[in-house]
Structures are given as structure tokens and as C-alpha cells.
Design a protein around this motif. Sequence first.
Motif, PDB file in Angstrom:
ATOM      1  N   LEU A  25       0.830  -1.208   0.000  1.00 21.99           N
ATOM      2  CA  LEU A  25       0.000   0.000   0.000  1.00 21.99           C
ATOM      3  C   LEU A  25       0.861   1.255   0.000  1.00 21.99           C
ATOM      4  CD1 LEU A  25      -2.812  -1.222   2.413  1.00 21.99           C
ATOM      5  CD2 LEU A  25      -2.962  -0.913  -0.085  1.00 21.99           C
ATOM      6  N   GLU A  26       1.972   1.232   0.718  1.00 28.48           N
ATOM      7  CA  GLU A  26       2.879   2.380   0.706  1.00 28.48           C
ATOM      8  C   GLU A  26       3.499   2.586  -0.671  1.00 28.48           C
ATOM      9  OE1 GLU A  26       4.285   2.246   5.405  1.00 28.48           O
ATOM     10  OE2 GLU A  26       5.538   1.290   3.877  1.00 28.48           O
ATOM     11  N   SER A  27       3.605   1.500  -1.433  1.00 27.75           N
ATOM     12  CA  SER A  27       4.181   1.572  -2.781  1.00 27.75           C
ATOM     13  C   SER A  27       3.144   1.907  -3.846  1.00 27.75           C
ATOM     14  CB  SER A  27       4.861   0.245  -3.130  1.00 27.75           C
ATOM     15  OG  SER A  27       5.895  -0.020  -2.213  1.00 27.75           O
ATOM     16  N   GLY A  28       1.910   2.133  -3.432  1.00 27.57           N
ATOM     17  CA  GLY A  28       0.884   2.552  -4.371  1.00 27.57           C
ATOM     18  C   GLY A  28      -0.027   1.463  -4.892  1.00 27.57           C
ATOM     19  N   ALA A  29       0.015   0.272  -4.301  1.00 28.24           N
ATOM     20  CA  ALA A  29      -0.898  -0.790  -4.737  1.00 28.24           C
ATOM     21  C   ALA A  29      -2.331  -0.301  -4.596  1.00 28.24           C
ATOM     22  CB  ALA A  29      -0.695  -2.053  -3.899  1.00 28.24           C
ATOM     23  N   ARG A  30      -3.139  -0.653  -5.581  1.00 27.26           N
ATOM     24  CA  ARG A  30      -4.537  -0.215  -5.586  1.00 27.26           C
ATOM     25  C   ARG A  30      -5.414  -1.382  -5.145  1.00 27.26           C
ATOM     26  NH1 ARG A  30      -4.792   4.464  -9.443  1.00 27.26           N
ATOM     27  NH2 ARG A  30      -7.007   4.014  -9.712  1.00 27.26           N
ATOM     28  N   VAL A  31      -5.912  -1.261  -3.934  1.00 22.81           N
ATOM     29  CA  VAL A  31      -6.781  -2.283  -3.346  1.00 22.81           C
ATOM     30  C   VAL A  31      -8.021  -1.568  -2.836  1.00 22.81           C
ATOM     31  CG1 VAL A  31      -7.004  -3.998  -1.508  1.00 22.81           C
ATOM     32  CG2 VAL A  31      -4.810  -3.707  -2.686  1.00 22.81           C
ATOM     33  N   LEU A  32      -9.164  -2.146  -3.107  1.00 23.42           N
ATOM     34  CA  LEU A  32     -10.413  -1.582  -2.621  1.00 23.42           C
ATOM     35  C   LEU A  32     -10.931  -2.424  -1.464  1.00 23.42           C
ATOM     36  CD1 LEU A  32     -12.131  -0.754  -6.016  1.00 23.42           C
ATOM     37  CD2 LEU A  32     -10.805   0.756  -4.532  1.00 23.42           C
TER      38      LEU A  32
END
Length: 180
Positions: A55-62
Amino acid sequence: MSVSIRRAVPGDAEAWTDLHLVVWEEAYTGLMPPEVLTGRRSRRDEGVRKRRTMLESGARVLLAEDDGHLVGFASAGPARDEDPPAPVELTAIYALASHHGTGLGRRLLEAALADAGVRPDDAVYLWVLEGNDRAIAFYARHGFALDGVGEDEPEGRHLRMVRPARPVDGAARNTQEEQA
């Protein structure tokens, strides 16, 4: 029940990991070797660190949230396979069993694909665990079909499902007019 869907942030890593453990146990008990599930639970802290880094690296999870509690999640993005049948892959979609049959799966599917820039007529694919009949039926209702490709993984055999590109009405008419 008022479920909202939002983008995950690094502070969600612990709750997301706990949800991931529960939904895997609900979905896969009896479908994969028990040691896979117990191994995942024993590595919970590693899972939290991994998800926080993602998530800190920009992964897109909803994430789907009901009354402040996570009840589902989904993600889609660029295909991870060398020779994919579509440019975008649905990489995850899970909901707690208590939320099955509520429409949450459809909402997560639509939101994840939209978040990845997929239009309703675009091709997309996913992998599903063999024997996960509930998931296979869900995906089939949403236009996906098994394409005969499978891969053996430690947790079991994964089957590929593809939702082919569909022409939009105007494009279909234009194509028919060009052929006339």
C-alpha cells in the motif's frame, strides 16, 4: 446493512491481513491442504508487513466496509502473466461469507475493474481455485468463462477464466455496415 467501498491506505494493512486470513479459511477449507491455511495464519505478521509495503508503494486495493468493519476487498491491474489473454487481470475479490448473496461481490467486481480502467466491454481475466464452484458460478454470471488453461500451485490447481471483449452497440453496427 450499508456497505461502503473505499481505497485501502497503509493504516489498513493489519485489518486487511486479518480479513484475508478469514476469507481464505471460509472459501478454501476443504479445497486446499490445511497446512497452507495454518501456514498463512502463522505468518500473519509477515502478511501485515507485506500489505503495508504494498500500500505504501501505491498498490490499488479496494476495501468494503460495513459499520466500521472490513467485510471484503478486491483488486485488479495489469496482467501478471507472460502471455495473458487480456491486458487486465482481476487479482483478488473476496467477501466474508456473511455478505455472500448481498450484491457486494458484484459491487467489488465493478469497482475493482473500474479502478483499473476497465470498461464494461473490455477483456479481462482471472485465476480461480479448482473446486471453488461458488466463485466459478459468480464469475460465469458476470461474463467470465473457463478457457481450459490451468496451473498447479502449492494451494491447488488454478483455472483461468476470461471475460472476452464485447463490442459496444455502435462498434457492432459499424462493423456490420463495413461488412455489408
